[in-house]
Design a protein around this motif. Structure first.
Motif, PDB file in Angstrom:
ATOM      1  N   SER A   1       0.839  -1.201   0.000  1.00 29.81           N
ATOM      2  CA  SER A   1       0.000   0.000   0.000  1.00 29.81           C
ATOM      3  C   SER A   1       0.872   1.248   0.000  1.00 29.81           C
ATOM      4  O   SER A   1       2.064   1.191   0.335  1.00 29.81           O
ATOM      5  N   PRO A   2       0.288   2.402  -0.348  1.00 30.15           N
ATOM      6  CA  PRO A   2       1.040   3.659  -0.290  1.00 30.15           C
ATOM      7  C   PRO A   2       1.607   3.941   1.100  1.00 30.15           C
ATOM      8  O   PRO A   2       2.743   4.422   1.221  1.00 30.15           O
ATOM      9  N   ASP A   3       0.840   3.649   2.146  1.00 31.00           N
ATOM     10  CA  ASP A   3       1.328   3.892   3.507  1.00 31.00           C
ATOM     11  C   ASP A   3       2.559   3.039   3.810  1.00 31.00           C
ATOM     12  O   ASP A   3       3.516   3.518   4.441  1.00 31.00           O
ATOM     13  N   GLU A   4       2.543   1.783   3.366  1.00 33.27           N
ATOM     14  CA  GLU A   4       3.694   0.912   3.608  1.00 33.27           C
ATOM     15  C   GLU A   4       4.912   1.392   2.827  1.00 33.27           C
ATOM     16  O   GLU A   4       6.042   1.335   3.325  1.00 33.27           O
ATOM     17  N   VAL A   5       4.700   1.862   1.608  1.00 33.02           N
ATOM     18  CA  VAL A   5       5.804   2.385   0.800  1.00 33.02           C
ATOM     19  C   VAL A   5       6.391   3.629   1.457  1.00 33.02           C
ATOM     20  O   VAL A   5       7.618   3.782   1.555  1.00 33.02           O
ATOM     21  N   LYS A   6       5.529   4.515   1.936  1.00 28.68           N
ATOM     22  CA  LYS A   6       5.991   5.745   2.591  1.00 28.68           C
ATOM     23  C   LYS A   6       6.811   5.420   3.835  1.00 28.68           C
ATOM     24  O   LYS A   6       7.886   5.992   4.051  1.00 28.68           O
ATOM     25  N   ARG A   7       6.315   4.489   4.647  1.00 23.42           N
ATOM     26  CA  ARG A   7       7.038   4.095   5.862  1.00 23.42           C
ATOM     27  C   ARG A   7       8.378   3.459   5.513  1.00 23.42           C
ATOM     28  O   ARG A   7       9.413   3.779   6.116  1.00 23.42           O
ATOM     29  N   ALA A   8       8.382   2.569   4.520  1.00 19.30           N
ATOM     30  CA  ALA A   8       9.605   1.870   4.139  1.00 19.30           C
ATOM     31  C   ALA A   8      10.647   2.841   3.599  1.00 19.30           C
ATOM     32  O   ALA A   8      11.842   2.726   3.913  1.00 19.30           O
ATOM     33  N   TYR A   9      10.212   3.802   2.801  1.00 21.20           N
ATOM     34  CA  TYR A   9      11.144   4.787   2.255  1.00 21.20           C
ATOM     35  C   TYR A   9      11.830   5.552   3.387  1.00 21.20           C
ATOM     36  O   TYR A   9      13.057   5.717   3.401  1.00 21.20           O
ATOM     37  N   ALA A  10      11.037   6.005   4.350  1.00 28.47           N
ATOM     38  CA  ALA A  10      11.588   6.769   5.471  1.00 28.47           C
ATOM     39  C   ALA A  10      12.574   5.930   6.282  1.00 28.47           C
ATOM     40  O   ALA A  10      13.635   6.425   6.705  1.00 28.47           O
ATOM     41  N   GLU A  11      12.255   4.663   6.500  1.00 25.38           N
ATOM     42  CA  GLU A  11      13.142   3.785   7.273  1.00 25.38           C
ATOM     43  C   GLU A  11      14.464   3.558   6.545  1.00 25.38           C
ATOM     44  O   GLU A  11      15.535   3.544   7.161  1.00 25.38           O
ATOM     45  N   ILE A  12      14.391   3.369   5.232  1.00 25.81           N
ATOM     46  CA  ILE A  12      15.614   3.142   4.457  1.00 25.81           C
ATOM     47  C   ILE A  12      16.528   4.360   4.527  1.00 25.81           C
ATOM     48  O   ILE A  12      17.735   4.240   4.764  1.00 25.81           O
ATOM     49  N   VAL A  13      15.960   5.544   4.333  1.00 25.87           N
ATOM     50  CA  VAL A  13      16.767   6.766   4.385  1.00 25.87           C
ATOM     51  C   VAL A  13      17.382   6.943   5.770  1.00 25.87           C
ATOM     52  O   VAL A  13      18.558   7.310   5.913  1.00 25.87           O
ATOM     53  N   GLU A  14      16.607   6.648   6.812  1.00 22.90           N
ATOM     54  CA  GLU A  14      17.130   6.759   8.179  1.00 22.90           C
ATOM     55  C   GLU A  14      18.269   5.768   8.411  1.00 22.90           C
ATOM     56  O   GLU A  14      19.299   6.109   9.005  1.00 22.90           O
ATOM     57  N   ASN A  15      18.105   4.539   7.911  1.00 19.59           N
ATOM     58  CA  ASN A  15      19.125   3.509   8.120  1.00 19.59           C
ATOM     59  C   ASN A  15      20.403   3.778   7.332  1.00 19.59           C
ATOM     60  O   ASN A  15      21.467   3.246   7.671  1.00 19.59           O
ATOM     61  N   LEU A  16      20.317   4.590   6.291  1.00 22.88           N
ATOM     62  CA  LEU A  16      21.520   4.953   5.540  1.00 22.88           C
ATOM     63  C   LEU A  16      22.468   5.792   6.392  1.00 22.88           C
ATOM     64  O   LEU A  16      23.674   5.816   6.151  1.00 22.88           O
ATOM     65  N   GLY A  17      21.918   6.481   7.357  1.00 25.26           N
ATOM     66  CA  GLY A  17      22.751   7.222   8.298  1.00 25.26           C
ATOM     67  C   GLY A  17      23.631   8.283   7.673  1.00 25.26           C
ATOM     68  O   GLY A  17      24.750   8.518   8.121  1.00 25.26           O
TER      69      GLY A  17
END
Length: 226
Positions: A78-94
């Motif tokens: 879903s769009p909500d899952e994509v939005k959450r996943a995108y934010a987590e990936i960017v955060e984990n890139l550090g």
């Protein structure tokens, strides 16, 4: 200027996954449908175009160990899952540099293979084929040929792995299209001969989607080209 030359001109030691897939696609190797995006809204739009479920991955030529660093999110519906996943990936890139986030169709298949190219000091470019996924390093069920190879060689490589039974009808799935798989192996050998700057290629996994092999992840390592 081609993908390899552009990457070398930038001083890259490897292609990003997105670049690698574009390069392989140019060589008629089937790859996943995917888009490189920047921003949550772009990611959602790409997912809508590709169709759910999708996979999100951090993408850049210097990004390694994506799974271990939680830079891959799968099964997003879903769009909500994509939005959450995108934010987590960017955060984990550090703060690490990245080209963008790859939004990729999710290929579902129980059969995972590996196809690769290595350069042997004695024999030169060699094509590798075998059992892929998490079993590649554990079972080491692989076959090798010196490049370039013909269709006969490719078909023989398929017969040489211990797990060759998975290439036939499997758990209600149709047999692998061996002609298409042979074309992938032949193309890999041709790359080794025609692109001396390509030091190594690792397509793992190459997932069987129905009967068709599809490159789901790909690494292309660059050398000096000598």
């Amino acid at each position: 200027m081609g993908i390899i030359d552009e990457a070398l001109a930038k001083g890259q030691r490897a292609l990003s996954e997105y670049q690698a897939k574009l390069f392989l696609k140019e060589r008629d190797i089937p790859v996943t449908r995917e888009e490189l995006v920047l921003g949550e809204e772009e990611a959602i739009a790409a997912a809508e175009r590709l169709g759910y479920p999708v996979v999100l991955k951090a993408c850049g030529p210097e990004i390694a160990h994506k799974t271990e660093r939680n830079l891959v999110q799968v099964g997003l519906d879903s769009p909500d899952e994509v939005k959450r996943a995108y934010a987590e990936i960017v955060e984990n890139l550090g703060g690490d540099h990245y080209d963008g986030v790859l939004v990729q169709e999710m290929i579902k298949g129980e059969r995972e293979l590996v196809v690769g190219l290595v350069r042997d000091p004695q024999f030169g470019p060699c094509v590798m084929f075998g059992l892929g996924g998490i079993f590649t390093e554990v079972l080491k069920d692989t076959s090798f040929r010196v490049a370039p190879i013909e269709k006969y060689d490719a078909l023989q490589m398929m017969e040489e792995i211990k797990a060759k039974a998975i290439l036939g009808p499997f758990r209600g799935k149709e047999a692998v299209d061996r002609d298409l798989l042979a074309e992938v192996l032949i193309a890999m050998g041709n790359i080794g001969v025609e692109y001396p700057a390509v030091k190594e290629i690792d397509i793992n996994p190459l997932i069987i989607d129905g009967s068709r092999p599809v490159a789901v992840d790909a690494l292309v390592v660059l050398g000096e080209g000598n």
